[in-house]
Design a protein around this motif. Structure first.
Motif, short mmCIF file in Angstrom:
data_model
loop_
_atom_site.label_atom_id
_atom_site.label_comp_id
_atom_site.label_asym_id
_atom_site.label_seq_id
_atom_site.Cartn_x
_atom_site.Cartn_y
_atom_site.Cartn_z
N ASN A 78 58.20 57.97 -56.90
CA ASN A 78 57.51 59.17 -57.40
C ASN A 78 57.00 60.18 -56.70
N ILE A 79 57.35 61.27 -57.17
CA ILE A 79 56.25 62.34 -56.10
C ILE A 79 55.30 62.82 -57.66
N PHE A 80 54.27 63.04 -56.77
CA PHE A 80 52.62 63.10 -57.36
C PHE A 80 52.76 64.45 -57.05
N LEU A 81 52.09 65.40 -57.87
CA LEU A 81 51.37 67.01 -57.12
C LEU A 81 50.22 67.32 -58.30
N ASP A 82 49.27 68.02 -57.99
CA ASP A 82 48.04 68.61 -58.40
C ASP A 82 48.71 69.54 -59.09
N LEU A 83 48.14 69.78 -60.02
CA LEU A 83 48.61 71.12 -60.84
C LEU A 83 48.22 72.18 -60.10
N ASP A 84 46.95 72.19 -58.94
CA ASP A 84 46.56 74.03 -58.22
C ASP A 84 47.39 73.43 -57.00
N VAL A 85 48.84 73.01 -57.36
CA VAL A 85 49.38 73.35 -55.51
C VAL A 85 50.71 74.06 -56.61
N SER A 86 51.32 75.21 -55.13
CA SER A 86 52.51 75.86 -55.12
C SER A 86 53.54 75.30 -54.39
N VAL A 87 54.49 74.68 -55.08
CA VAL A 87 55.80 74.41 -54.61
C VAL A 87 56.83 75.70 -53.61
N GLN A 88 56.89 75.57 -52.77
CA GLN A 88 58.04 76.20 -51.86
C GLN A 88 59.45 76.08 -51.68
N ASN A 89 59.43 74.53 -51.70
CA ASN A 89 61.16 74.23 -50.90
C ASN A 89 61.40 72.51 -52.27
#
Length: 219
Positions: A78-89
């Motif tokens: 599992n990879i959790f990401l906050d909604l206020d992040v920007s995925v670059q790679n």
């Protein structure tokens, strides 16, 4: 299969943030399942898997801890990401590029927080990690130390912990849970770190902690 998970409770972020995060992940990742753990799926893209609340609805960011419950239906890496992040790679490829320890919860290292004024009781002390990106593995076959985080939180002291600590970062640190930090080629803080191409790879995820982010601010 890898799982990318976000959490949306309350009205701080709209469904547009969920949809943008899914779109950005789709541009750089190939094989993954995307999940949104939420109490309000209205407006969320139909391609996104919705996970309904398990147990009690918690306050704001505390809902993230339910991801560690053995009852949480999403299993695997599992990879959790906050909604206020920007995925670059591609964060998955970055994790596969070295022997990542999936049995240990990994968070973002935030050494800039160590210079903040510390005062009063221990639970008020800031900690040098934050949970805008988290990586772990769970399974139906075993209960590891990560799943014990939820058991400890939900053991009858849930309301006490939410009053005592300002968010789950301090809860994890001051309740003495072992965590590790993601390497520098995974994340970069928009506010606190500068990207130097001579010293590091371009990050997979840009974090915006302590910044009030609008959707158009996410690059």
């Amino acid at each position: 299969m890898y799982n990318i998970i976000c959490v949306k409770f309350g009205n701080k972020y709209s469904s547009d943030f969920v949809n943008k995060l899914f779109k950005d992940c789709s541009l750089v990742h190939r094989s993954f399942e995307f999940y949104c753990y939420t109490d309000d799926p209205e407006g969320i893209d139909s391609q996104i898997n919705i996970v309904n609340p398990i147990g009690p609805t918690l306050k704001g960011v505390w809902n993230k801890l339910a991801l560690f419950s053995n009852e949480f239906p999403v299993k695997g890496k599992n990879i959790f990401l906050d909604l206020d992040v920007s995925v670059q790679n591609n964060i998955i490829e970055r994790l596969e590029s070295y022997e990542h320890d999936w049995d240990t919860l990994h968070l973002v290292h935030a050494p800039w927080k160590d210079n903040k004024k510390r005062y009063g009781r221990l639970s008020s002390y800031d900690v040098i990690h934050h949970s805008s990106v988290m990586v772990w593995e769970n399974s139906d076959q075993w209960v590891n130390n990560i799943q014990k985080i939820w058991e400890h939180f939900n053991s009858g002291l849930r309301d006490y912990f939410m009053r005592k600590y300002k968010g789950i970062d301090r809860f994890l640190a001051h309740e003495d849970f072992h965590v590790e930090y993601l390497p520098t080629h995974i994340t970069l803080s928009k506010k606190h770190e500068k990207f130097d191409p001579h010293k590091r790879m371009k990050p997979a995820v840009i974090t915006y902690e302590e910044i009030d982010v609008r959707l158009e601010d996410l690059v």
